[in-house]
Structures are given as structure tokens and as C-alpha cells.
Write a protein that holds these residues in place. Structure first.
Motif, PDB file in Angstrom:
ATOM      1  N   LYS A 197       0.847  -1.209   0.000  1.00 14.99           N
ATOM      2  CA  LYS A 197       0.000   0.000   0.000  1.00 14.99           C
ATOM      3  C   LYS A 197       0.882   1.258   0.000  1.00 14.99           C
ATOM      4  N   LEU A 198       1.941   1.222   0.798  1.00 12.36           N
ATOM      5  CA  LEU A 198       2.865   2.358   0.837  1.00 12.36           C
ATOM      6  C   LEU A 198       3.465   2.617  -0.544  1.00 12.36           C
ATOM      7  N   TYR A 199       3.859   1.540  -1.188  1.00 11.60           N
ATOM      8  CA  TYR A 199       4.453   1.679  -2.518  1.00 11.60           C
ATOM      9  C   TYR A 199       3.430   2.259  -3.492  1.00 11.60           C
ATOM     10  N   TYR A 200       2.225   1.720  -3.425  1.00  7.80           N
ATOM     11  CA  TYR A 200       1.144   2.234  -4.284  1.00  7.80           C
ATOM     12  C   TYR A 200       0.930   3.737  -4.069  1.00  7.80           C
ATOM     13  N   LEU A 201       0.922   4.167  -2.811  1.00  9.98           N
ATOM     14  CA  LEU A 201       0.682   5.588  -2.510  1.00  9.98           C
ATOM     15  C   LEU A 201       1.820   6.474  -3.029  1.00  9.98           C
ATOM     16  N   MET A 202       3.044   5.961  -2.978  1.00 14.23           N
ATOM     17  CA  MET A 202       4.167   6.727  -3.525  1.00 14.23           C
ATOM     18  C   MET A 202       4.057   6.846  -5.041  1.00 14.23           C
ATOM     19  N   VAL A 203       3.697   5.735  -5.669  1.00 15.34           N
ATOM     20  CA  VAL A 203       3.547   5.759  -7.133  1.00 15.34           C
ATOM     21  C   VAL A 203       2.398   6.696  -7.521  1.00 15.34           C
ATOM     22  N   LEU A 204       1.314   6.635  -6.746  1.00 12.24           N
ATOM     23  CA  LEU A 204       0.168   7.513  -6.998  1.00 12.24           C
ATOM     24  C   LEU A 204       0.582   8.988  -6.863  1.00 12.24           C
ATOM     25  N   SER A 205       1.344   9.295  -5.814  1.00 11.74           N
ATOM     26  CA  SER A 205       1.778  10.675  -5.585  1.00 11.74           C
ATOM     27  C   SER A 205       2.620  11.164  -6.759  1.00 11.74           C
ATOM     28  N   ARG A 206       3.516  10.292  -7.223  1.00  8.58           N
ATOM     29  CA  ARG A 206       4.372  10.725  -8.335  1.00  8.58           C
ATOM     30  C   ARG A 206       3.565  10.887  -9.616  1.00  8.58           C
ATOM     31  N   ALA A 207       2.662   9.974  -9.852  1.00 15.67           N
ATOM     32  CA  ALA A 207       1.846  10.068 -11.069  1.00 15.67           C
ATOM     33  C   ALA A 207       0.972  11.321 -11.024  1.00 15.67           C
ATOM     34  N   PHE A 208       0.433  11.594  -9.856  1.00 15.21           N
ATOM     35  CA  PHE A 208      -0.374  12.811  -9.693  1.00 15.21           C
ATOM     36  C   PHE A 208       0.483  14.037  -9.983  1.00 15.21           C
ATOM     37  N   ASP A 209       1.712  14.002  -9.487  1.00 19.09           N
ATOM     38  CA  ASP A 209       2.634  15.127  -9.645  1.00 19.09           C
ATOM     39  C   ASP A 209       2.956  15.356 -11.124  1.00 19.09           C
ATOM     40  N   GLU A 210       3.277  14.269 -11.808  1.00 17.96           N
ATOM     41  CA  GLU A 210       3.634  14.389 -13.231  1.00 17.96           C
ATOM     42  C   GLU A 210       2.449  14.915 -14.028  1.00 17.96           C
ATOM     43  N   GLU A 211       1.263  14.404 -13.705  1.00 19.47           N
ATOM     44  CA  GLU A 211       0.053  14.831 -14.410  1.00 19.47           C
ATOM     45  C   GLU A 211      -0.225  16.316 -14.145  1.00 19.47           C
ATOM     46  N   SER A 212       0.006  16.749 -12.907  1.00 22.25           N
ATOM     47  CA  SER A 212      -0.269  18.146 -12.543  1.00 22.25           C
ATOM     48  C   SER A 212       0.634  19.091 -13.329  1.00 22.25           C
ATOM     49  N   ILE A 213       1.905  18.730 -13.434  1.00 23.40           N
ATOM     50  CA  ILE A 213       2.839  19.588 -14.178  1.00 23.40           C
ATOM     51  C   ILE A 213       2.403  19.666 -15.642  1.00 23.40           C
ATOM     52  N   LEU A 214       2.004  18.520 -16.164  1.00 22.98           N
ATOM     53  CA  LEU A 214       1.525  18.465 -17.545  1.00 22.98           C
ATOM     54  C   LEU A 214       0.286  19.355 -17.727  1.00 22.98           C
ATOM     55  N   LEU A 215      -0.673  19.206 -16.821  1.00 22.28           N
ATOM     56  CA  LEU A 215      -1.911  19.999 -16.913  1.00 22.28           C
ATOM     57  C   LEU A 215      -1.610  21.486 -16.815  1.00 22.28           C
ATOM     58  N   GLN A 216      -0.627  21.824 -15.973  1.00 22.13           N
ATOM     59  CA  GLN A 216      -0.266  23.231 -15.829  1.00 22.13           C
ATOM     60  C   GLN A 216       0.329  23.751 -17.138  1.00 22.13           C
ATOM     61  N   ARG A 217       1.192  22.953 -17.745  1.00 22.09           N
ATOM     62  CA  ARG A 217       1.826  23.380 -19.003  1.00 22.09           C
ATOM     63  C   ARG A 217       0.787  23.580 -20.098  1.00 22.09           C
ATOM     64  N   GLN A 218      -0.290  22.810 -20.003  1.00 21.87           N
ATOM     65  CA  GLN A 218      -1.368  22.937 -21.008  1.00 21.87           C
ATOM     66  C   GLN A 218      -2.400  23.995 -20.631  1.00 21.87           C
ATOM     67  N   GLY A 219      -2.188  24.644 -19.505  1.00 20.58           N
ATOM     68  CA  GLY A 219      -3.124  25.686 -19.083  1.00 20.58           C
ATOM     69  C   GLY A 219      -4.409  25.151 -18.481  1.00 20.58           C
ATOM     70  N   ARG A 220      -4.422  23.870 -18.123  1.00 19.67           N
ATOM     71  CA  ARG A 220      -5.663  23.299 -17.579  1.00 19.67           C
ATOM     72  C   ARG A 220      -5.739  23.424 -16.060  1.00 19.67           C
ATOM     73  N   ILE A 221      -4.609  23.623 -15.401  1.00 19.33           N
ATOM     74  CA  ILE A 221      -4.590  24.069 -13.995  1.00 19.33           C
ATOM     75  C   ILE A 221      -3.568  25.203 -13.906  1.00 19.33           C
ATOM     76  N   TYR A 222      -3.521  25.862 -12.748  1.00 24.23           N
ATOM     77  CA  TYR A 222      -2.629  27.021 -12.616  1.00 24.23           C
ATOM     78  C   TYR A 222      -1.396  26.633 -11.789  1.00 24.23           C
ATOM     79  N   THR A 223      -0.817  27.608 -11.080  1.00 20.69           N
ATOM     80  CA  THR A 223       0.461  27.355 -10.400  1.00 20.69           C
ATOM     81  C   THR A 223       0.407  26.116  -9.505  1.00 20.69           C
ATOM     82  N   TYR A 224       1.435  25.307  -9.613  1.00 22.16           N
ATOM     83  CA  TYR A 224       1.480  24.035  -8.887  1.00 22.16           C
ATOM     84  C   TYR A 224       2.887  23.818  -8.329  1.00 22.16           C
TER      85      TYR A 224
END
Lengths: 321, 356
Positions: free
Chosen positions: B37-64
Motif C-alpha cells: 500500500k505504501l508503494y502504491y501511494l508513492m507511485v500515486l503521488s508521483r503520477a499525480f505530480d507528473e500529471e499536474s505539471i503536464l496539466l499546468q503546461r497545457q493551461g488546464r490548472i494554474y500554479t502548482y
């Protein structure tokens, strides 16, 4: 009771009824506070409810926020007005916006008590009137009582209010006014001004310690003047002010804080918006000067007095409508 | 002159960067399922992080603000919390929210500039605090409330190395010591406050040692070692329930920019960040899990796929959300809106209506 007794009695009443109320401040426990407002409460309710805090005003406000969002109702005390400025960050950036930021999931029921104003020949930084700083913050209520009876009712309302209140106590009248104050709890609603004296020729608007001198000035002038005690500085009770000025056509506003961007400026703006066509004379304000509060040697020159108030009233009444 | 007091600063590492257990004695009691579960949560956090940066670059979310590199510090500490414990995070603690059960869509929503994403019911993580360090006194106050209520619960305050220069940090620590607050202070020393390296933030050798001045324990842990972070937090919580605060310094490294508005290459050589890749918290934990036969490569892949789906669904779901009613910008100011503000409420409603 004098105002010190009345506030003490209000705290006592509320603490007896609600275990979630805790007090926190410098020297408020065994010492009873430097003005003795919390005298005897530590003995009665214990050190875990009346907490002598380390000497850090921003910390007092910051930890009070943490306690408030976890279900307590902290009533912290800041020892003097000049030091209440250090809590602005916590009030502005947190206390005021917790309900809004969390869409109502959390709220912040804090009543921050602090003495305010000059008139006791105190040290530097001990005689300030910083209410405007807090009144400018959305999400914050600012209450300043004008006497013992008022103080008790308004403090109980503030403590029972589910949102943050800054409660400034005019220290000049802590012991100067004695009134009959019921021992039992009672409330005076926040956000509603009090028409202390009805009249038709002019509206005098004030709050806090200067209500007393304002009433004396009005009595001596033997004219038909309406006197409004704001009680709550923010949110202002614009309705009461406007309907009074519509009736009288004239207004004088009295407060001790400096003139520049003081509460009087806001009241004048609101009269302009709501009663401009009823005005028969320019509005006058009797306020502190736009300078640093002088030390004791010139304190009386800076402060307001009955004569300054009378002069302003006479001037406004002398304008032909 | 004589020495009247001596102090020590402990350091905890359980898992080294090669994925080897170096301190078996300190190994926390976690089942295989929990470790996964710990490993899953770390992978989830990183995937969320990568997606957020991507969304920000596309203008779909703001400062992150990216958490890249700090997954172990965030997930490990948050996983140690019990249901009634509450966290007071700063703006980088997305991993704390996810570990406590917040949905990715809520976090995306917040970064889209929507207040509804700032807090989630039953997650017991307070709204992120942007003014650096100003949330630390809240963790102390919440811990004081638990002490007063005699509740078996604790508050954990999250902050970075930059915060430790602020008065808020010192006042919060001092109050916690004096009032026996049920509080844990968790510093993620990611070695940068925007551009300022920690060596220029403080002359102190460790941040952990600052606890000593306030009368309680300070410990430094390898912040990229999730087992050490979990163990230190669990121990600190056990102490906190009895009124003994702890300062935990998780020594980690901010792998990314300060936020999406920052370009770290201006003040930090990209090679320097690159050097830290070998300390990656996910890598070493995975190595350990595989070697210990807790996780197979196939299961690892499955977790990646599952997480990808979760994040994608989060994106879909936050982008499908309708904006909240405009009048809510003023409706939540007080429990009951004062009469004074009704005209402003009406004006906001009218403008919103007209712009439809």
C-alpha cells in the motif's frame, strides 16, 4: 460593576456554561491580567482553561486558531493594543478565511480581547487605536464597547458567535464608569448600532470610550441631537446611520484613532452613498491627529475632549440648510 | 568553565539507497499488504505530480508546487497517522492528502483555482497553507485542544526548511513544549527555499537540533527512506498522545522546480539535481520490495496501470465539474451573512447572471 468587573463576569458566566471556552494570554492566570480583567478565573476554572502563555502575541493567535478549528472556543488576550499588530498575519491570512477556504467545513470561533486607546499615561505602544487595520479585513468582526453594561452583553455575543471577533476594550474607561450590570448572562447583538439618545437636529456617531464625552457635550449644548453608539465597527450598521442622517440632515463622527482612513472616513462615504440628498451641512469628524500617539506629556492634547466635540457640533449646526 | 548539559541528535535510516535494510532493529511492524500500500501511494503521488505539471503546461490548472523527490517523506509520515489525527500541511503536501484518502480530482480542482478542492470531508487534512510557516502554530493549537479534551489524537504540522527561519516556527515549537501539546512537527528539509540553499537558511548543522531549545526531542531521518519516515512518525505520534512533542527533520531533496512558475536552472545546476536521482525514494523502496519478495515486477506494473487510471479519472472528473455558484465567493464569509453585505451578494448574483 465597572467594565473590568463586567467583562470578568461575562467570561465567568460563559465559562461556567461551556467547557469548550478556554482563555490564553500573557499574565492572565495567577496575575489576573495586567488590568485584572481575568482575576480569579484561573483559580476557579484551573490552569488548563485559563492559560498563562509564553510571551508571543502572534503565537497566541496562531495556536488559538488551531484550538478553534478543533472544537474549542478560545478567548485569547493580547496585553496591549500596540502589540496586537503582530497578530495581523494570523488574523488576515487565516482566521478570517478559514470558513471560506473550507467551504464551511471548518470555522474559527475566536474572540480576541485587547485593551485599546490612550488616556492612562502609559508607555509608548500602550495607547494605540489600531481598530481600522482589523476592520478592513473581510471575515472579521470588530467590536468596541462603550461601558460596563455594553461590554458584558457584547462580549457574550462575541464568544457565542461562530466566527472570529476582535474585541477591543477601551482601557481609559476600564474603571471610570460604574453601571448596574446583571449577574446573569445576557446578549447584545453584534452588527447593530445603539441609538443612545434620540434627536432631530444632528446625528452624532461614535463608539468606545468617547460616547461618554459625546453625551456630555450634547447635554451641555441643550440641542435636539441623536447619538449613535456603533458598538460593532465591522460590519457597520449602515442602516441605522443612514435613517438617522436622513432624519437629521447633519452628522458629526467621533473617534480617537487617526483621521486618515479611520472609521469616520468609511461612515462619511456611506452617508454619501445613502443620504447625500438629505444632507444640510458638510459632515465633521472629531478624530485623533495623523501623527504618532504622543507620550504622556502631550497625550491630552492629542486626545479628544468634550470641547472639541462641542465645537464640531456647533459648526455643523451653524450651516444654514 | 564546566559543561552543564550535553545534547544529541539521532539519525534514522532503515533502508539505504541500494534498497538494503541497514537497521533491522528499527524495522517498523508493517504487513506485506501495508508495505505494498505504501508503494502504491508513492507511485500515486508521483503520477499525480507528473500529471499536474503536464496539466499546468497545457493551461488546464494554474500554479502548482511539485512534490517530486519527497514522496517518502509525505506518504510515510501521513500513513503513520491514525483516523483522528489531523495534518496541517503547506502547499507541497499533495502526497499527504492522497495518503489520507483525498481524491486526485479534489487536488486538481484546487489548483484550477476552486476553493472546493482545498478541503475534503473525513480526510482530516487542513487546507494547504501558502504563507510559509504560518500553519505551524495551528498544529500546536490543535495539539493543545487534544490535550485539553484528553483525546488520543495528535496534530502534525508540515513545513519546509525555509519555514524554520520564521517566528511562527519558533513560537509554535515553544508553545508546544510549554503546553504539552499533542503535536508532531514534520520538516521536509528539501534543501531549498525557492532558490536559497539550506546552508544559507541557517547556520545550524541540522534542523532537528532546533527542538532541543524547546525542551523536546528532535530527530533527523533519511527523508527518502519511507520506512524510516514511517517509523519516526509512528514513534513521535505515540509520544504526542501523552503530551510530548517531537520535531522530525526529513532530509530529502526537491528534485523539481519550486513551483511551475519557477526555473531552478537559474540558481541550481541541472547536474546537481541529476546527482540526486540515485537517492530516489521510489527506486530504493521498489528494490527492497522486489528483493524481499513482497512485490513482483508484474504487480509493480499493475500498480502503475491502476494509478494511471485513477489519475486519468481524476482529470476527467474535475474537468467535468460545473463551477460553483458565483455568490459563494461571499456566502462562506460568516455563518450568517450580515445584512450589510446583502447588497454585495445581490450585485455578485446579478453580474454572474448577466454574464451567462
Amino acid at each position: 460593576m465597572n467594565m473590568v468587573d463586567a467583562i470578568n463576569n461575562a467570561l465567568d458566566n460563559e465559562m461556567a456554561n461551556d467547557k469548550s471556552i478556554v482563555l490564553l494570554g500573557e499574565d492572565i492566570g495567577e496575575d489576573g491580567g495586567v488590568f485584572r480583567v481575568t482575576d480569579g478565573l484561573a483559580k476557579k476554572y484551573g490552569n488548563n482553561r485559563v492559560m498563562d502563555s509564553p510571551l508571543a502575541e502572534a503565537g497566541i493567535m496562531g495556536v488559538s486558531i488551531g484550538m478553534a478549528v478543533m472544537g474549542l472556543k478560545p478567548v485569547p488576550e493580547i496585553q496591549f493594543d500596540g502589540f496586537s499588530i503582530t497578530i495581523l498575519d494570523q488574523v488576515y491570512n487565516h482566521a478570517s478565511r478559514i470558513r471560506n477556504r473550507s467551504r464551511g467545513l471548518y470555522h474559527c470561533p475566536i474572540t480576541l480581547r485587547c485593551p485599546i486607546g490612550g488616556g492612562i499615561r502609559a508607555l509608548e505602544h500602550h495607547s494605540e487605536s489600531p481598530e481600522t487595520f482589523f476592520a478592513h479585513i473581510p471575515g472579521i468582526k470588530v467590536v468596541i464597547p462603550s461601558g460596563p453594561y455594553e461590554a458584558k452583553g457584547l462580549l457574550i455575543s462575541s464568544i457565542r458567535d461562530p466566527d472570529p471577533v476582535i474585541f477591543y476594550e477601551p482601557k481609559r474607561i476600564y474603571r471610570a464608569i460604574k453601571e448596574d450590570v446583571p449577574e446573569k448572562p445576557y446578549t447584545i447583538p453584534l452588527g447593530k448600532a445603539n441609538i443612545v439618545r434620540e434627536g432631530k437636529s444632528l446625528t452624532l456617531i461614535t463608539y468606545g470610550s468617547w460616547l461618554r464625552e459625546s453625551l456630555e457635550a450634547v447635554e451641555e449644548l441643550k440641542t435636539d441631537i441623536e447619538v449613535i453608539d456603533l458598538r460593532t465597527i465591522s460590519p457597520l450598521d449602515t442602516g441605522t446611520i443612514i435613517s438617522s442622517v436622513k432624519k437629521t440632515g447633519r452628522a458629526v463622527i467621533v473617534h480617537e484613532a487617526p483621521k486618515n482612513l479611520g472609521i469616520a472616513a468609511e461612515i462619511m462615504a456611506r452617508i454619501n452613498e445613502g443620504a447625500f440628498y438629505s444632507l444640510e451641512a458638510p459632515i465633521e469628524r472629531v478624530t485623533g491627529y495623523d501623527t504618532i500617539m504622543p507620550l504622556a506629556s502631550y497625550e491630552q492634547l492629542y486626545l479628544l475632549n468634550k470641547e472639541k466635540i462641542k465645537k464640531a457640533i456647533t459648526k455643523v449646526l451653524s450651516v444654514k440648510g | 568553565m564546566k559543561i552543564i548539559k550535553k545534547f544529541e541528535v539521532p539519525y534514522l535510516q532503515i533502508l539505504d539507497e541500494t534498497g538494503k535494510i541497514v537497521s533491522k532493529r528499527e524495522m517498523p511492524k508493517l504487513s506485506k499488504e501495508e508495505l505494498k500500500k505504501l508503494y502504491y501511494l508513492m507511485v500515486l503521488s508521483r503520477a499525480f505530480d507528473e500529471e499536474s505539471i503536464l496539466l499546468q503546461r497545457q493551461g488546464r490548472i494554474y500554479t502548482y508546487a511539485s512534490l517530486y523527490g519527497q514522496e517518502a517523506a509525505q506518504v510515510g509520515s501521513a500513513y503513520a497517522l491514525e483516523k483522528d489525527d489531523i495534518a496541517f500541511p503547506s502547499f507541497r503536501e499533495h502526497g499527504v492528502y492522497l495518503t489520507r484518502g483525498a481524491k486526485p480530482e479534489a487536488l486538481f480542482l484546487y489548483h484550477k483555482g476552486d476553493e472546493r478542492g482545498a478541503s475534503s470531508k473525513d480526510v482530516n487534512v487542513f487546507m494547504p497553507s501558502i504563507p510559509v510557516g504560518s500553519q505551524i502554530p495551528h498544529a500546536t493549537g490543535a495539539g493543545m485542544a487534544f490535550a485539553y479534551q484528553k483525546k488520543k489524537a495528535a496534530a502534525i504540522g508540515y513545513f519546509g526548511d525555509g519555514s524554520t527561519s520564521k517566528g511562527d516556527f519558533h513560537e509554535a515549537m515553544n508553545f508546544a513544549g510549554v503546553f504539552n501539546a499533542h503535536t508532531v512537527f514534520l520538516c521536509q528539509n528539501n534543501q531549498f527555499a525557492i532558490s536559497l540553499p539550506v546552508a544559507e537558511q541557517t547556520e545550524a548543522e541540522t534542523i532537528a537540533q532546533k527542538a532541543i531549545a524547546y525542551g523536546f526531542k528532535g530527530i533527523r531521518v533519511d527523508g527518502n527512506d519511507i520506512l524510516a519516515v514511517y517509523k519516526a512518525t509512528k514513534d513521535a505520534l505515540t509520544e504526542a498522545y501523552t503530551g510530548k512533542p517531537t520535531l522530525i527533520e526529513c532530509l530529502t531533496y526537491r528534485m523539481g522546480d519550486h513551483t511551475t512558475s519557477d526555473d531552478a536552472s537559474k540558481y541550481r545546476k541541472p547536474e546537481e539535481a541529476k546527482k540526486h536521482e540515485k537517492f530516489d525514494p521510489l527506486l530504493r523502496f521498489k528494490k527492497y520490495l522486489i528483493k524481499a519478495k513482497i512485490l513482483t515486477e508484474a504487480e509493480g506494473k499493475k500498480i502503475q496501470e491502476q494509478v494511471k487510471k485513477e489519475v486519468e479519472e481524476g482529470v476527467k472528473s474535475f474537468e467535468a465539474m460545473k463551477p460553483y455558484p458565483a455568490e459563494d465567493i461571499i456566502n462562506y464569509l460568516f455563518e450568517k451573512l450580515p445584512d450589510e453585505l446583502i447588497p454585495e451578494l445581490d450585485e455578485i448574483k446579478k453580474i454572474a447572471e448577466e454574464s451567462k
